[in-house]
Design a protein around this motif. Structure first.
Motif, mmCIF file in Angstrom:
data_model
loop_
_atom_site.group_PDB
_atom_site.id
_atom_site.type_symbol
_atom_site.label_atom_id
_atom_site.label_comp_id
_atom_site.label_asym_id
_atom_site.label_seq_id
_atom_site.Cartn_x
_atom_site.Cartn_y
_atom_site.Cartn_z
ATOM 1 N N ALA A 1 -3.769 -5.640 1.707
ATOM 2 C CA ALA A 1 -3.340 -6.678 0.768
ATOM 3 C C ALA A 1 -4.308 -7.863 0.801
ATOM 4 C CB ALA A 1 -1.927 -7.139 1.132
ATOM 5 N N SER B 1 -0.489 -17.362 -3.963
ATOM 6 C CA SER B 1 -0.983 -16.079 -3.437
ATOM 7 C C SER B 1 -2.306 -16.329 -2.706
ATOM 8 C CB SER B 1 -1.204 -15.084 -4.569
ATOM 9 O OG SER B 1 -2.306 -15.480 -5.367
ATOM 10 N N PHE C 1 0.230 1.183 -1.281
ATOM 11 C CA PHE C 1 -0.647 0.743 -2.368
ATOM 12 C C PHE C 1 -1.126 1.982 -3.111
ATOM 13 C CE2 PHE C 1 -0.618 -2.821 0.417
ATOM 14 C CZ PHE C 1 -0.792 -3.927 -0.394
ATOM 15 N N PRO D 1 -2.271 -8.230 -5.020
ATOM 16 C CA PRO D 1 -0.910 -8.773 -4.875
ATOM 17 C C PRO D 1 -0.805 -10.195 -5.438
ATOM 18 C CG PRO D 1 -1.631 -7.748 -2.823
ATOM 19 C CD PRO D 1 -2.827 -7.785 -3.728
ATOM 20 N N VAL E 1 2.695 -9.163 0.807
ATOM 21 C CA VAL E 1 3.505 -8.062 1.360
ATOM 22 C C VAL E 1 3.989 -8.470 2.744
ATOM 23 C CG1 VAL E 1 2.304 -6.210 0.120
ATOM 24 C CG2 VAL E 1 1.479 -6.910 2.385
ATOM 25 N N THR F 1 3.872 -1.310 5.340
ATOM 26 C CA THR F 1 4.278 -2.060 4.137
ATOM 27 C C THR F 1 4.560 -1.046 3.036
ATOM 28 O OG1 THR F 1 2.049 -2.149 3.203
ATOM 29 C CG2 THR F 1 2.671 -3.940 4.709
#
Ligand code: OSB
Ligand code: MG
Length: 374
Positions: free
Chosen positions: A306, A124, A338, A349, A356, A335
């Motif tokens: 994100a 990530s 949130f 995320p 995303v 997207t």
């Protein structure tokens, strides 16, 4: 990594409520979505700045132009330029360094490279940057209003939604009385701060000192973006801590601002400083000096949000950022939306890359222009 093509799309997203600052009013957000095609996979990012050069010099059409003419070609493997061999997240800023300014556009390309790079590695963005928290505290930036009762209703709505910190946009004539009304309405325990977007001068020091008894967390960018000296002078005349936004364009300017006493707090906005890696360097400089930081926003779509969440998970981001739920900005985002959790925080995320991806059909529906640079 080799970059084979850069797809750019301009999209327009209507804002759920007009966003008015001391500099302008916006009813819809136009931004650019970057889709990088690389030999290790796709990378997504956004380039978000205002339509007019009012927050700072960058404005969207200028960023599109510089992306198409200069920045994207410099990063493409096939053009025989510096990127012919390999691009890494860290080399993006080096390759683009000879081009002056346009940090918003530089940030977008670096973010897209970071997304492709970390997605390919199965990491990530938050882990890649060194994030330490799974959720971050949220705040909301509240537009200037002509009516104090309406503003109080708006603030009530945000507090009910769970935001832990309110930031009021202010300007001369809509400042002390507005902030006082909000403080009296919300009580002493809610975190409250104001953002002037450079609307004052040092001669307003005595006026701004009237904010001092409102127990504000900070005043953001009261004076001109290019005057650290006057911010340092103002800091000696008011008790409310000064936070800089527009003035901080790099780790170097952050170090200068801290060392001359121009600010006690820094708003870190990746788009303003040329990317997430420079944003992290500012975080590191601030942390070394015991200066708290928070993550600013540019009314981003879910793509930028994100990435900002990943940045805000770093240890020095101890204050709530301008990171709000999708519904505070847009009825339909590109997207997944949130949302705030039950504690008024937002989850960082955890999926690969930025975590995303845009919805292709939504993206097509909001696209007003597109091009590919190869
Ligand atoms: O000054 O922080 C600012 C939005 C666009 C340009 C400048 C600023 C802002 C905001 C909104 O305050 C932050 C957000 O919620 O994205
Ligand atoms: Mg600001």
């Amino acid at each position: 990594m080799k970059i084979e093509a850069v797809h750019l799309r301009r999209i327009t997203l209507p804002l759920v409520t007009p966003f008015r600052t001391s500099q302008h009013v916006e009813t819809e957000r136009t931004l650019v979505v970057v889709e990088l095609v690389t030999d290790v996979g796709t990378g997504w990012a956004e380039c978000s700045t205002d339509d007019e050069p009012v927050y700072w010099a960058d404005y969207l059409e200028a960023e599109i132009d510089v992306l198409v003419r200069h920045f994207a070609p410099a990063l493409l493997a096939g053009t025989g330029g510096p990127a012919a061999q390999a691009v890494t997240p860290a080399s993006v800023a080096e390759i683009l360094q000879r081009f002056k300014g346009h940090r918003t556009a530089k940030s977008a390309l670096e973010a897209a490279v970071l997304d492709a790079w970390t997605r390919a590695a199965g990491t990530s963005l938050a882990d890649h940057l060194g994030g330490v928290r799974a959720t971050v505290p949220t705040g909301v930036s509240v537009a200037i209003s002509d009516s104090i009762p309406e503003l109080l209703d708006t603030v009530d709505g945000y507090l009910e939604a769970g935001y832990g910190r309110i930031k009021l946009k202010i300007e001369p004539g809509r400042d002390i009385a507005v902030a006082r009304a909000v403080r009296e309405h919300i009580g002493p325990d809610v975190l409250l701060q104001v953002d002037a977007n450079a609307a004052y001068s040092l001669g307003d020091a005595a006026h701004l000192a009237k904010l001092d008894d409102l127990d504000l967390l900070l005043i953001e960018q009261p004076l001109a973006w290019d005057d650290l000296h006057q911010h340092a002078a103002l800091a000696r005349l008011i008790r409310t801590p000064i936070c800089l936004d527009e003035s901080i364009t790099s780790a170097r300017s952050a170090a200068a601002a801290i060392s001359v006493g121009a600010c006690r707090i820094i708003n870190i906005k990746p788009a303003r400083v040329g990317g997430y890696l420079e944003a992290r360097r500012i975080h590191d400089v601030a942390q070394a000096h015991g200066v708290p930081v928070w993550c600013g926003g540019m009314l981003e779509s879910g793509l930028g949000r994100a990435a900002n969440l990943a940045l805000a998970s770093l240890p020095g981001f101890t204050l709530p950022g301008d990171i709000s739920a999708t519904s505070r900005y847009y009825a339909q985002d590109i997207t997944e939306p949130f949302e705030l959790d039950a504690d008024g925080r937002m989850a960082v995320p955890t999926g690969p890359g930025v975590g995303v991806e845009p919805d292709g059909a939504v993206l097509d529906a909001v696209t007003t222009w597109r091009t590919t640079v190869t």
